[in-house]
Design an enzyme around this catalytic site. Structure first.
Site, PDB file in Angstrom:
ATOM      1  CE1 TYR A  51      49.605  -5.430 -45.365  1.00  0.00           C
ATOM      2  CE2 TYR A  51      51.618  -6.181 -46.415  1.00  0.00           C
ATOM      3  CZ  TYR A  51      50.270  -6.327 -46.169  1.00  0.00           C
ATOM      4  OH  TYR A  51      49.584  -7.379 -46.737  1.00  0.00           O
ATOM      5  CG  LEU A 205      48.155 -25.537 -39.208  1.00  0.00           C
ATOM      6  CD1 LEU A 205      47.622 -25.526 -40.639  1.00  0.00           C
ATOM      7  CD2 LEU A 205      47.680 -26.784 -38.469  1.00  0.00           C
ATOM      8  CB  THR A 206      54.584 -23.717 -36.555  1.00  0.00           C
ATOM      9  OG1 THR A 206      54.120 -23.095 -35.341  1.00  0.00           O
ATOM     10  CG2 THR A 206      54.234 -22.832 -37.736  1.00  0.00           C
TER      11      THR A 206
END
Length: 302
Positions: A51, A205-206
């Site tokens: 990352y 899905l918020t």
């Protein structure tokens, strides 16, 4: 915040963790989010050497300095950057793993990693050599436990049968129920925990996730993903928000120890943490959610 045992290990993890990949490169903002997560009861932080070319590990290391004993620290290995080349190459060799762990330890400012995870894997890998590397790191005290991050059932099966992994990190949500077919039953049988990443499906899905459905999700097209959202919001969710419901869904199988939604703002983090205090889904609620996801999937692809 509830805590669950991670597999057969001696690690007890908050059921809501923080996937640190989404923190970004603003060091002070990222450190503030990690500190806020700790204060909110989160103790599991997942990063990777890949990352931001190691910067994410550096940020996590700075944020938990002085708080190490309160943290279950997880990172990953296997993707090797080659100087002078763009991108990275896959390298699960023993030599690379044992070299890479030292660099991760340095960036994280710690002398041990709680959970060291193979960041991928294929059946063509030297699996026995890879396992040997992790076992030696355990013996040397550089890691406490190890696991694998993978969405490939065949690879997961090999490690579940041949190694002492305590966890499998895999994508799992209402919109990605692939682990339910093969992975979750296997892990339950072996006493290995699933770490569920992506429980809110890239934000779809918020509460404000409708705009994030433009490109669809996996084999859900835009319209299908929006239809699932709408039908979920029509259910009686006992006071839970859509994101809380999605996170609780990912936490519902017994083999799942922790869900790690990402957060790039304090508001997102608070919503994630609140899911930890929300009531678990009932059997009836789980059934209704599965019917919605399954019905939409079959309607489009029959």
């Amino acid at each position: 915040m509830r805590k669950n045992r991670l597999g057969s290990s001696d690690l007890f993890v908050s059921e809501i963790g923080l996937g640190c990949m989404s923190l970004g490169t603003d060091k002070q903002a990222a450190i503030s989010l990690i500190v806020e997560a700790l204060e909110g009861g989160v103790n599991f932080f997942d990063t990777a050497d890949l990352y931001d070319d190691g910067l994410n590990e550096t940020i996590v290391g700075e944020a938990i300095r002085g708080k190490r004993k309160d943290v279950v620290l997880a990172t990953k290995v296997g993707n090797r950057r080659v100087p002078g080349q763009e991108g990275w190459v896959w390298d699960p060799s023993k030599a690379y793993i044992k070299d890479a762990v030292k660099k991760s330890l340095s960036r994280l400012q710690t002398d041990y990693i709680d959970l060291y995870q193979l960041h991928g894997g294929t059946l063509d890998d030297p699996i026995d050599e890879t396992i040997e590397a992790f076992e030696e790191l355990k013996q040397e005290g550089l890691i406490r436990h190890y696991g694998i991050s993978s969405i490939r059932p065949n690879v997961i099966r090999e490690y579940a049968q041949r190694s002492n992994i305590v966890s499998v990190m895999s994508q799992y949500s209402i919109l990605d129920r692939r682990p339910e077919e093969e992975v979750l039953p296997l892990l339950a049988e072996k006493g290995i925990s699933l770490i569920a990443r992506g429980p809110v499906a890239k934000g779809i899905l918020t509460g404000n996730g409708a705009a994030k459905a433009d490109k669809g999700y996996l084999d859900y097209g835009k319209e299908e993903a929006l239809q699932v959202r709408e039908q979920l919001q029509e259910l009686d969710l006992q006071g839970r928000s859509l994101s809380q419901t999605a996170i609780r869904y990912a936490l519902s199988p017994p083999a799942v120890a922790i869900a790690i939604p990402g957060a790039s703002s304090s508001a997102q983090l608070r919503l994630n943490i609140e899911a930890g205090g929300a009531q678990p889904l009932t059997g009836a609620e789980l059934g209704a959610i599965r019917i919605i996801a399954r019905a939409n999937r079959y309607e489009q692809h029959r």
